[in-house]
Design a protein around this motif. Structure first.
Motif, PDB file in Angstrom:
ATOM      1  N   ARG A  71      18.484   7.310  48.958  1.00 54.37           N
ATOM      2  CA  ARG A  71      18.758   6.106  48.174  1.00 54.37           C
ATOM      3  C   ARG A  71      17.475   5.388  47.802  1.00 54.37           C
ATOM      4  N   ARG A  72      16.577   5.271  48.782  1.00 58.49           N
ATOM      5  CA  ARG A  72      15.327   4.556  48.515  1.00 58.49           C
ATOM      6  C   ARG A  72      14.496   5.277  47.450  1.00 58.49           C
ATOM      7  N   ALA A  73      14.461   6.592  47.493  1.00 61.41           N
ATOM      8  CA  ALA A  73      13.713   7.348  46.473  1.00 61.41           C
ATOM      9  C   ALA A  73      14.308   7.088  45.087  1.00 61.41           C
ATOM     10  N   ARG A  74      15.629   7.047  44.986  1.00 63.78           N
ATOM     11  CA  ARG A  74      16.275   6.756  43.692  1.00 63.78           C
ATOM     12  C   ARG A  74      15.931   5.347  43.218  1.00 63.78           C
ATOM     13  N   GLU A  75      15.942   4.384  44.140  1.00 61.95           N
ATOM     14  CA  GLU A  75      15.614   3.005  43.771  1.00 61.95           C
ATOM     15  C   GLU A  75      14.202   2.918  43.203  1.00 61.95           C
ATOM     16  N   TYR A  76      13.261   3.592  43.842  1.00 57.41           N
ATOM     17  CA  TYR A  76      11.885   3.539  43.362  1.00 57.41           C
ATOM     18  C   TYR A  76      11.726   4.267  42.036  1.00 57.41           C
ATOM     19  N   GLY A  77      12.565   5.247  41.795  1.00 64.41           N
ATOM     20  CA  GLY A  77      12.510   5.946  40.512  1.00 64.41           C
ATOM     21  C   GLY A  77      12.774   5.015  39.338  1.00 64.41           C
TER      22      GLY A  77
END
Length: 142
Positions: A71-77
């Motif tokens: 989830r965090r990787a998607r948010e930073y994307g």
């Protein structure tokens, strides 16, 4: 607390607890994570620590922990600044104390410019406990 979590996820919940509980927030967060771990102890860890790295220079720009790395990787994307950096998983663990300690260790190692402040206050009475948990976990991984 529920509203904070639903509106802003893990970071909003943590901010809410810290603002309202002060030093007791770590105890509450640790208890919440332990209880969640007991409920799903047979699953693969979703949380951990990570680095955001400059794609050109290879320098670490930001370090953090989360209970959901995907989830965090998607948010930073979707973030205009952090989305330009490479997301690198450091450690995979759902143990809150290990994540807190490892986040502090990474911060001290890299002093990343996008981190606004140190993850754990030097006045936090559980600082050494978190650092010890991270060191023990690291030794087990070797």
């Amino acid at each position: 607390a529920r509203e904070a979590f639903e509106e802003g996820g893990e970071e909003a919940l943590e901010r809410f607890l810290r603002n309202n509980l002060g030093d007791q927030a770590d105890d509450v967060l640790g208890r919440m994570v332990r209880e969640a771990g007991e409920e799903g102890s047979e699953r693969t860890a979703r949380g951990g620590t990570y680095r955001l790295v400059d794609r050109t220079t290879g320098e670490v720009q930001y370090v953090r922990m989360t209970n959901d790395l995907a989830r965090r990787a998607r948010e930073y994307g979707r973030d205009p600044v952090k989305g330009q950096l490479r997301f690198e998983v450091d450690w995979l663990t759902d143990d809150y104390a290990v994540r807190r300690g490892r986040e502090q260790i990474l911060y001290e190692q890299y002093r990343p410019p996008l981190n606004q402040k140190r993850p754990i206050s030097p006045r936090n009475r559980r600082l050494q406990e978190y650092l010890d948990a991270a060191r023990r976990f690291g030794e087990m991984m070797q």
